[in-house]
Scaffold this motif. Structure first.
Motif, PDB file in Angstrom:
ATOM      1  N   ALA A  92      -8.497  43.582  18.765  1.00 52.39           N
ATOM      2  CA  ALA A  92      -7.411  42.863  18.078  1.00 52.39           C
ATOM      3  C   ALA A  92      -6.482  42.194  19.085  1.00 52.39           C
ATOM      4  O   ALA A  92      -6.089  41.026  18.902  1.00 52.39           O
ATOM      5  CB  ALA A  92      -6.628  43.844  17.198  1.00 52.39           C
ATOM      6  N   ILE A  93      -6.124  42.890  20.149  1.00 50.05           N
ATOM      7  CA  ILE A  93      -5.252  42.304  21.179  1.00 50.05           C
ATOM      8  C   ILE A  93      -5.920  41.111  21.825  1.00 50.05           C
ATOM      9  O   ILE A  93      -5.293  40.066  22.037  1.00 50.05           O
ATOM     10  CB  ILE A  93      -4.895  43.368  22.238  1.00 50.05           C
ATOM     11  CG1 ILE A  93      -4.034  44.471  21.621  1.00 50.05           C
ATOM     12  CG2 ILE A  93      -4.150  42.727  23.410  1.00 50.05           C
ATOM     13  CD1 ILE A  93      -3.764  45.634  22.560  1.00 50.05           C
ATOM     14  N   LEU A  94      -7.220  41.241  22.152  1.00 54.51           N
ATOM     15  CA  LEU A  94      -7.921  40.144  22.812  1.00 54.51           C
ATOM     16  C   LEU A  94      -8.006  38.924  21.909  1.00 54.51           C
ATOM     17  O   LEU A  94      -7.795  37.786  22.366  1.00 54.51           O
ATOM     18  CB  LEU A  94      -9.320  40.606  23.231  1.00 54.51           C
ATOM     19  CG  LEU A  94     -10.105  39.653  24.139  1.00 54.51           C
ATOM     20  CD1 LEU A  94     -10.927  40.440  25.151  1.00 54.51           C
ATOM     21  CD2 LEU A  94     -11.037  38.757  23.323  1.00 54.51           C
ATOM     22  N   VAL A  95      -8.303  39.112  20.633  1.00 60.31           N
ATOM     23  CA  VAL A  95      -8.425  37.972  19.707  1.00 60.31           C
ATOM     24  C   VAL A  95      -7.071  37.288  19.519  1.00 60.31           C
ATOM     25  O   VAL A  95      -6.962  36.053  19.573  1.00 60.31           O
ATOM     26  CB  VAL A  95      -8.998  38.444  18.362  1.00 60.31           C
ATOM     27  CG1 VAL A  95      -8.900  37.331  17.319  1.00 60.31           C
ATOM     28  CG2 VAL A  95     -10.453  38.881  18.528  1.00 60.31           C
ATOM     29  N   LEU A  96      -6.014  38.072  19.290  1.00 62.74           N
ATOM     30  CA  LEU A  96      -4.691  37.478  19.081  1.00 62.74           C
ATOM     31  C   LEU A  96      -4.198  36.761  20.332  1.00 62.74           C
ATOM     32  O   LEU A  96      -3.597  35.674  20.245  1.00 62.74           O
ATOM     33  CB  LEU A  96      -3.695  38.570  18.671  1.00 62.74           C
ATOM     34  CG  LEU A  96      -3.916  39.185  17.283  1.00 62.74           C
ATOM     35  CD1 LEU A  96      -2.962  40.355  17.056  1.00 62.74           C
ATOM     36  CD2 LEU A  96      -3.739  38.124  16.194  1.00 62.74           C
ATOM     37  N   SER A  97      -4.439  37.330  21.507  1.00 60.52           N
ATOM     38  CA  SER A  97      -4.005  36.675  22.742  1.00 60.52           C
ATOM     39  C   SER A  97      -4.807  35.410  23.003  1.00 60.52           C
ATOM     40  O   SER A  97      -4.272  34.434  23.563  1.00 60.52           O
ATOM     41  CB  SER A  97      -4.131  37.634  23.925  1.00 60.52           C
ATOM     42  OG  SER A  97      -5.461  38.077  24.089  1.00 60.52           O
ATOM     43  N   THR A  98      -6.075  35.380  22.593  1.00 57.46           N
ATOM     44  CA  THR A  98      -6.874  34.159  22.724  1.00 57.46           C
ATOM     45  C   THR A  98      -6.313  33.054  21.841  1.00 57.46           C
ATOM     46  O   THR A  98      -6.190  31.895  22.268  1.00 57.46           O
ATOM     47  CB  THR A  98      -8.335  34.439  22.363  1.00 57.46           C
ATOM     48  OG1 THR A  98      -8.875  35.432  23.254  1.00 57.46           O
ATOM     49  CG2 THR A  98      -9.177  33.175  22.473  1.00 57.46           C
ATOM     50  N   LEU A  99      -5.985  33.392  20.605  1.00 60.80           N
ATOM     51  CA  LEU A  99      -5.381  32.398  19.703  1.00 60.80           C
ATOM     52  C   LEU A  99      -4.072  31.874  20.280  1.00 60.80           C
ATOM     53  O   LEU A  99      -3.754  30.674  20.156  1.00 60.80           O
ATOM     54  CB  LEU A  99      -5.159  33.023  18.328  1.00 60.80           C
ATOM     55  CG  LEU A  99      -6.421  33.382  17.535  1.00 60.80           C
ATOM     56  CD1 LEU A  99      -6.049  34.152  16.272  1.00 60.80           C
ATOM     57  CD2 LEU A  99      -7.201  32.122  17.183  1.00 60.80           C
ATOM     58  N   TRP A 100      -3.304  32.745  20.906  1.00 63.54           N
ATOM     59  CA  TRP A 100      -2.050  32.334  21.534  1.00 63.54           C
ATOM     60  C   TRP A 100      -2.335  31.416  22.719  1.00 63.54           C
ATOM     61  O   TRP A 100      -1.695  30.366  22.869  1.00 63.54           O
ATOM     62  CB  TRP A 100      -1.295  33.591  21.979  1.00 63.54           C
ATOM     63  CG  TRP A 100       0.053  33.336  22.588  1.00 63.54           C
ATOM     64  CD1 TRP A 100       0.720  32.140  22.684  1.00 63.54           C
ATOM     65  CD2 TRP A 100       0.915  34.317  23.189  1.00 63.54           C
ATOM     66  NE1 TRP A 100       1.929  32.311  23.308  1.00 63.54           N
ATOM     67  CE2 TRP A 100       2.077  33.635  23.625  1.00 63.54           C
ATOM     68  CE3 TRP A 100       0.811  35.683  23.395  1.00 63.54           C
ATOM     69  CZ2 TRP A 100       3.122  34.293  24.276  1.00 63.54           C
ATOM     70  CZ3 TRP A 100       1.860  36.337  24.028  1.00 63.54           C
ATOM     71  CH2 TRP A 100       2.996  35.656  24.466  1.00 63.54           C
ATOM     72  N   ALA A 101      -3.312  31.777  23.545  1.00 61.27           N
ATOM     73  CA  ALA A 101      -3.598  31.009  24.766  1.00 61.27           C
ATOM     74  C   ALA A 101      -4.050  29.589  24.461  1.00 61.27           C
ATOM     75  O   ALA A 101      -3.675  28.647  25.168  1.00 61.27           O
ATOM     76  CB  ALA A 101      -4.659  31.736  25.603  1.00 61.27           C
ATOM     77  N   VAL A 102      -4.859  29.413  23.423  1.00 64.59           N
ATOM     78  CA  VAL A 102      -5.386  28.071  23.137  1.00 64.59           C
ATOM     79  C   VAL A 102      -4.370  27.201  22.411  1.00 64.59           C
ATOM     80  O   VAL A 102      -4.604  26.001  22.218  1.00 64.59           O
ATOM     81  CB  VAL A 102      -6.689  28.153  22.311  1.00 64.59           C
ATOM     82  CG1 VAL A 102      -7.750  28.951  23.069  1.00 64.59           C
ATOM     83  CG2 VAL A 102      -6.443  28.739  20.938  1.00 64.59           C
ATOM     84  N   ASN A 103      -3.238  27.791  22.016  1.00 69.14           N
ATOM     85  CA  ASN A 103      -2.217  27.022  21.303  1.00 69.14           C
ATOM     86  C   ASN A 103      -0.920  26.885  22.087  1.00 69.14           C
ATOM     87  O   ASN A 103       0.109  26.495  21.518  1.00 69.14           O
ATOM     88  CB  ASN A 103      -1.927  27.671  19.947  1.00 69.14           C
ATOM     89  CG  ASN A 103      -3.025  27.440  18.939  1.00 69.14           C
ATOM     90  OD1 ASN A 103      -3.190  26.331  18.425  1.00 69.14           O
ATOM     91  ND2 ASN A 103      -3.815  28.474  18.661  1.00 69.14           N
ATOM     92  N   THR A 104      -0.954  27.203  23.383  1.00 74.70           N
ATOM     93  CA  THR A 104       0.228  27.031  24.222  1.00 74.70           C
ATOM     94  C   THR A 104      -0.135  26.200  25.444  1.00 74.70           C
ATOM     95  O   THR A 104      -1.296  26.187  25.875  1.00 74.70           O
ATOM     96  CB  THR A 104       0.799  28.389  24.666  1.00 74.70           C
ATOM     97  OG1 THR A 104       2.018  28.184  25.381  1.00 74.70           O
ATOM     98  CG2 THR A 104      -0.184  29.130  25.569  1.00 74.70           C
ATOM     99  N   ARG A 105       0.843  25.506  25.981  1.00 75.08           N
ATOM    100  CA  ARG A 105       0.588  24.692  27.167  1.00 75.08           C
ATOM    101  C   ARG A 105       1.617  24.972  28.266  1.00 75.08           C
ATOM    102  O   ARG A 105       1.601  24.326  29.310  1.00 75.08           O
ATOM    103  CB  ARG A 105       0.598  23.199  26.823  1.00 75.08           C
ATOM    104  CG  ARG A 105      -0.444  22.803  25.782  1.00 75.08           C
ATOM    105  CD  ARG A 105      -0.570  21.303  25.650  1.00 75.08           C
ATOM    106  NE  ARG A 105      -1.025  20.686  26.892  1.00 75.08           N
ATOM    107  CZ  ARG A 105      -2.311  20.606  27.263  1.00 75.08           C
ATOM    108  NH1 ARG A 105      -3.255  21.136  26.497  1.00 75.08           N
ATOM    109  NH2 ARG A 105      -2.649  20.020  28.390  1.00 75.08           N
ATOM    110  N   SER A 106       2.504  25.896  28.036  1.00 71.08           N
ATOM    111  CA  SER A 106       3.500  26.220  29.043  1.00 71.08           C
ATOM    112  C   SER A 106       2.957  27.283  30.000  1.00 71.08           C
ATOM    113  O   SER A 106       2.094  28.092  29.645  1.00 71.08           O
ATOM    114  CB  SER A 106       4.780  26.737  28.378  1.00 71.08           C
ATOM    115  OG  SER A 106       4.561  27.997  27.772  1.00 71.08           O
ATOM    116  N   ALA A 107       3.489  27.278  31.211  1.00 73.32           N
ATOM    117  CA  ALA A 107       3.071  28.274  32.199  1.00 73.32           C
ATOM    118  C   ALA A 107       3.426  29.678  31.729  1.00 73.32           C
ATOM    119  O   ALA A 107       2.647  30.621  31.905  1.00 73.32           O
ATOM    120  CB  ALA A 107       3.730  27.977  33.546  1.00 73.32           C
TER     121      ALA A 107
END
Length: 424
Positions: A92-107
């Motif tokens: 669950a953590i890996l999936v949610l963090s992946t969704l976050w990573a592909v939808n952010t562009r800030s460092a």
């Protein structure tokens, strides 16, 4: 009246514990492969996000540390709530963090999503979370089972790197990460719900009728120690030192071996083939070494692995032709895997399977600290002194030291004694 045996008890048929080993090996292929085979994602992410290489490299370095820090927590949670729940939480953590990573562009967003949270999720589904359940299911063939688990790490490096490279030729890095998360979920969920079982038959894979005083059933000498007490004993510190040398050398190889070979006059194709040969040879070698792990003293085998690997690092610095490089790589590949499997098996033998998850997690943190130091030393040493001998020579020296220390670990012919002389 005759009582039928436990359906998972070894009676000459197929032992269910091997299903758990197979599922754990596949999960390890994905988690370790993603952590160590991240190279193909590096430039596409940096270019698309407008990050400098040093910025993204720093985020990945912190992620490697978070991956290591998550492992003791994973071991603690496995002991408290069970393997299945930890695997599902990590997924669950890996999936949610992946969704976050592909939808952010800030460092900052990439740091917390891709660097920290994805690493924690991977840590919760890493071999540390799977070692305790395998150790419970296997006593007589524990070394073999854990060696097969380590095969997943080698296969992960060999499989995930080209798989990610192929995906990035057809898709963006965002879609590649989403695809990985989808595949990971489709494999982890059924494995956690249907295959992984914490409740092992009494005696593990020991044959029926084994006497309670036999080697398979003998209690671990450090089973009565608490985790903190065990972490202050000499066997744990020696295992941790070995894993520090292991992490130092493995990450140095993955990060700086290619530049070192290029600086020494080898072309890119020859250098890549030489490095790839190490992982290729390591896969079948783990199968062979795994069959020896329960017949040969673990501490002696671990010492040989560290010693030969140390000589291999010196050999890489001295090779002058392609065939010399391939020869050194082939020999190094034979001993490239196995140190982690043997270390976890020794911890289970000495301290018992109930604490092996937490102890292995803390010991593996030393592995990740070594990895971070070697990544820095490899670049700094060459920039400051114009040579790779500082980093690669240090790796060789640490491995030779670890080989000597491994011989002082407990074994069948060298029982563990816990007293003031062995406390740290």
């Amino acid at each position: 009246m005759h009582t039928p045996p436990h359906p998972s008890t070894p009676t000459g048929g197929w032992y269910f514990g091997w299903n758990i080993v197979a599922a754990a090996t596949l999960l390890t292929l994905l988690t370790v492969g993603m952590r160590l085979g991240i190279g193909p994602l590096f430039l596409p992410m940096a270019d698309d996000l407008g990050f400098s290489r040093s910025l993204l490299a720093g985020i990945i370095a912190i992620g490697m540390l978070c991956y290591g820090l998550a492992m003791p927590v994973a071991g603690w949670l496995v002991a408290r709530v069970g393997t299945r729940h930890v695997l599902l939480l990590g997924t669950a953590i890996l999936v949610l963090s992946t969704l976050w990573a592909v939808n952010t562009r800030s460092a900052q967003g990439i740091f917390w999503s891709f660097g920290v949270c994805m690493s924690v999720g991977a840590g919760f589904t890493s071999p540390v979370a799977l070692t305790p359940v395998i150790s419970r299911w296997f006593q007589r063939r524990r070394g073999m089972a854990l060696f097969f688990l380590s095969t997943g790490s080698m296969a992960g490096i060999a499989v995930m790197t080209p798989a990610l490279g192929w995906a990035l030729q057809h898709f963006s890095w965002q879609h590649t990460l989403l695809g990985f998360a989808a595949v990971f979920t489709l494999i982890t969920m059924p494995a956690a719900l249907c295959v992984v079982r914490d409740a092992a038959p009494e005696g593990g894979d020991a044959p029926l009728g084994t006497a309670t005083g036999s080697t398979a059933a003998r209690p671990a000498p450090g089973a009565e120690l608490s985790v903190l007490q065990a972490m202050r004993t000499a066997p744990f510190l020696k295992v941790t030192l070995g894993l520090f040398a292991c992490g130092f050398s493995m990450n140095l190889m993955g990060t700086h071996c290619m530049p070192m070979l290029l600086d020494h006059g080898f072309d890119a194709t020859t250098s890549a083939l030489g490095i790839g040969l190490i992982g290729l040879v390591a896969i079948p070698s783990t199968m062979v070494l795994g069959r020896l792990a329960d017949r040969v003293e673990r501490r002696k085998m671990l010492s040989v692995i560290y010693g030969v690997r140390g000589l291999g690092f010196l050999g890489l610095m001295l090779v002058g032709s392609a065939w010399q490089l391939y020869g050194v790589a082939a020999v190094g590949g034979v001993v490239w895997a196995g140190s982690i499997a043997l270390s976890s098996a020794i911890l289970a033998d000495v301290y018992g399977v109930k604490k092996v998850g937490m102890l292995y997690g803390w010991a593996y943190l030393g592995h990740q600290v070594g990895a971070m130091i070697s990544a820095w030393l490899g670049g700094w040493g060459f920039e400051q002194h114009g040579t790779h001998w500082l980093a690669f020579g240090s790796a060789a020296a640490l491995l030779v030291l670890a080989a000597g220390v491994a011989l002082r670990l407990p074994g069948r012919d060298r029982p563990a004694v816990f007293g003031p002389a062995q406390a740290a």
